[in-house]
Design an enzyme around this catalytic site. Structure first.
Site, short mmCIF file in Angstrom:
data_model
loop_
_atom_site.label_atom_id
_atom_site.label_comp_id
_atom_site.label_asym_id
_atom_site.label_seq_id
_atom_site.Cartn_x
_atom_site.Cartn_y
_atom_site.Cartn_z
N SER A 175 -4.89 -84.89 -32.01
CA SER A 175 -4.09 -85.73 -31.16
C SER A 175 -4.47 -87.02 -30.15
O SER A 175 -4.96 -87.35 -28.85
CB SER A 175 -3.47 -84.71 -30.48
OG SER A 175 -2.45 -85.67 -29.89
N HIS A 208 -3.33 -87.93 -35.50
CA HIS A 208 -2.07 -87.17 -35.07
C HIS A 208 -1.32 -87.45 -34.15
O HIS A 208 -1.79 -87.42 -32.44
CB HIS A 208 -2.44 -85.22 -34.82
CG HIS A 208 -1.46 -84.48 -34.42
ND1 HIS A 208 -0.17 -83.90 -34.70
CD2 HIS A 208 -0.52 -84.51 -33.17
CE1 HIS A 208 0.21 -83.42 -35.18
NE2 HIS A 208 0.72 -83.77 -33.55
N ASP A 243 1.96 -88.15 -32.02
CA ASP A 243 2.84 -87.29 -30.40
C ASP A 243 3.75 -87.71 -30.42
O ASP A 243 3.20 -88.65 -29.06
CB ASP A 243 1.89 -86.30 -29.69
CG ASP A 243 1.04 -84.85 -30.13
OD1 ASP A 243 1.70 -84.16 -30.77
OD2 ASP A 243 -0.46 -84.97 -30.28
N MET A 269 7.06 -88.08 -27.45
CA MET A 269 7.90 -86.73 -26.72
C MET A 269 8.94 -87.84 -26.08
O MET A 269 8.47 -89.32 -25.64
CB MET A 269 6.81 -86.59 -25.46
CG MET A 269 5.40 -85.15 -26.58
SD MET A 269 5.05 -84.66 -25.21
CE MET A 269 3.88 -83.90 -26.00
N HIS A 297 4.14 -86.74 -34.49
CA HIS A 297 5.01 -85.19 -34.98
C HIS A 297 6.07 -85.12 -33.19
O HIS A 297 5.89 -86.32 -32.84
CB HIS A 297 3.62 -84.31 -34.25
CG HIS A 297 4.48 -82.99 -33.79
ND1 HIS A 297 3.06 -81.90 -32.83
CD2 HIS A 297 5.71 -82.19 -33.79
CE1 HIS A 297 4.03 -81.72 -33.18
NE2 HIS A 297 5.18 -80.69 -32.72
N MET A 334 8.31 -84.88 -31.18
CA MET A 334 8.68 -83.83 -30.36
C MET A 334 10.25 -85.45 -29.68
O MET A 334 10.27 -84.80 -28.63
CB MET A 334 7.52 -83.57 -29.29
CG MET A 334 6.76 -82.56 -29.86
SD MET A 334 5.37 -82.04 -29.49
CE MET A 334 4.75 -83.91 -29.72
N MET A 389 3.59 -74.05 -34.37
CA MET A 389 3.48 -75.21 -32.75
C MET A 389 2.34 -73.31 -31.66
O MET A 389 2.85 -72.62 -31.91
CB MET A 389 4.24 -75.11 -31.83
CG MET A 389 4.84 -76.76 -32.30
SD MET A 389 4.02 -78.13 -32.24
CE MET A 389 3.20 -77.48 -30.52
N ASP A 402 -0.92 -76.95 -33.85
CA ASP A 402 -0.90 -77.25 -33.59
C ASP A 402 -1.08 -76.95 -31.65
O ASP A 402 0.13 -75.86 -31.48
CB ASP A 402 -0.12 -78.80 -33.59
CG ASP A 402 0.40 -79.47 -32.10
OD1 ASP A 402 -0.45 -79.54 -31.62
OD2 ASP A 402 1.17 -81.11 -32.25
N GLY A 403 -2.09 -77.18 -30.83
CA GLY A 403 -2.27 -76.93 -29.68
C GLY A 403 -3.25 -75.79 -28.55
O GLY A 403 -3.81 -74.49 -29.30
C1 DX5 Z 1 1.73 -80.70 -27.42
C2 DX5 Z 1 1.61 -81.62 -28.81
C3 DX5 Z 1 0.00 -81.05 -29.91
C4 DX5 Z 1 -1.37 -81.55 -27.57
C5 DX5 Z 1 -2.38 -80.80 -28.33
O1 DX5 Z 1 3.22 -81.16 -27.53
O2 DX5 Z 1 1.69 -81.50 -29.90
O3 DX5 Z 1 -0.80 -82.22 -30.47
O4 DX5 Z 1 -1.68 -83.10 -27.86
O5 DX5 Z 1 -3.25 -80.91 -27.22
P1 DX5 Z 1 -4.53 -79.60 -26.80
O6 DX5 Z 1 -5.06 -79.65 -28.29
O7 DX5 Z 1 -5.28 -79.61 -25.73
O8 DX5 Z 1 -3.90 -78.63 -27.21
ZN ZN Z 2 0.85 -82.72 -31.64
#
Ligand code: DX5
Ligand code: ZN
Length: 217
Positions: free
Chosen positions: A7, A32, A34, A36, A65, A67, A136, A174-175
Site C-alpha cells: 500500500s 495497492h 488507498d 480516502m 481501494h 474508502m 479489512m 488489508d490492515g
Molecule cells: C487502511 C488502508 C490500508 C493501509 C494498510 O485504511 O486501507 O491499505 O494502508 O496499512 P498497514 O499495512 O500499515 O496496516
Molecule cells: Zn487499503
C-alpha cells in the site's frame, strides 16, 4: 501462491514513483492504492491524479481501494491502463449491485470491502457478481494499525462459501499484515495480502517484499 499488494499510503510521497517502481521490481504483484475522502474514513489521502502520475513509471498493476462516499461518482477517474481492480466499501454503497456493475461495465474487475464490524453475511447476494472481496483487518483510515484477529474467521467463511458455490472471487486482506501473521491468514484461504507500513517502513524495502514473497509462495 499468495500475492502481495504493497500500500503506497505508507510510502514516502516525495519519492513515490521510485518506491512504487522498486517494490514492483522486487516482486510486488499489485500496487495497492488507498483513496480516502475524510468522510467515509477520518483521513484524507490522495486522488486519481497521484495514481495517474505513476502511469509513467514501471509498476505492477493497480489495486484501487476506494474508502470514499458515493464511489460511483469517481469510478471513471480511477480507470487507467494499469487499473486491475476497483474496490468499494459495502458500507458506502446503498445500491451495491449497481456500483459493482458500473465498475465491471468499464472493463475493470470489481471488488467489495467489509469493515471489521460488518459480517460476511451481508455479501450473500453479491458473491456471484464480484471479482474480489477485501476483508479489512483494521478499521480503515490509517496505516500502521494492529491486525484485528476476527478477520481470519471471515476469510475462512469466504473461502468455504467460494468452494461450496464454486465461485471465483479472490480474497484480499488489508490492515496490520506483517511477516509474523501472514502464514495464519494464508492458511485461512486468503489470496492477496495488502501490506503498508510493514513494507514501506522497512529499512530495506526490496528485501521486505522478497521476504513476504517467500512466505506467500
Ligand atoms: C487502511 C488502508 C490500508 C493501509 C494498510 O485504511 O486501507 O491499505 O494502508 O496499512 P498497514 O499495512 O500499515 O496496516
Ligand atoms: Zn487499503
Amino acid at each position: 501462491m499468495g500475492k502481495l499488494a504493497p500500500s503506497i499510503l505508507s510510502a514516502d510521497f516525495a519519492a513515490l514513483g521510485d518506491q512504487a517502481e522498486s517494490v514492483s521490481a522486487a516482486g510486488a504483484d499489485y500496487i495497492h492504492v488507498d483513496v480516502m475522502d475524510g468522510h467515509f474514513v477520518p483521513n484524507i489521502s490522495f486522488g486519481a491524479a497521484v495514481m495517474k502520475s505513476l502511469n509513467k513509471r514501471e509498476t505492477a498493476p493497480y489495486d484501487v481501494h476506494l474508502m470514499i462516499e458515493s464511489p460511483d461518482r469517481y469510478i471513471a477517474d480511477f480507470i487507467t491502463e494499469k487499473t486491475e481492480f476497483i474496490t468499494v466499501h459495502q458500507e458506502a454503497c446503498i445500491h451495491l449491485h449497481r456500483t459493482i456493475q458500473n465498475i465491471k461495465n468499464c472493463g475493470i474487475k470489481a471488488g467489495v470491502s467489509i469493515n471489521p464490524a460488518t459480517p460476511v453475511s451481508v455479501l450473500d447476494c453479491i458473491l456471484e457478481d464480484v471479482d474480489l472481496i477485501l476483508v479489512m483487518s483494521v478499521n480503515p483510515g490509517f496505516g500502521g494499525q494492529k491486525f484485528i484477529p476476527g478477520a481470519i474467521e471471515k476469510i475462512r467463511q469466504l473461502h468455504r462459501l467460494r468452494q461450496e458455490r464454486d465461485l471465483a472471487f479472490v480474497i484480499e486482506v488489508d490492515g496490520g499484515i506483517t511477516l509474523d501473521n501472514t502464514d495464519a491468514v494464508k492458511q485461512a484461504g486468503c489470496d492477496i495480502f495488502v501490506a503498508g507500513s510493514s513494507v514501506f517502513g522497512a529499512e530495506d524495502i526490496e528485501k521486505r517484499v522478497k521476504d513476504f514473497k517467500v512466505l506467500l509462495d
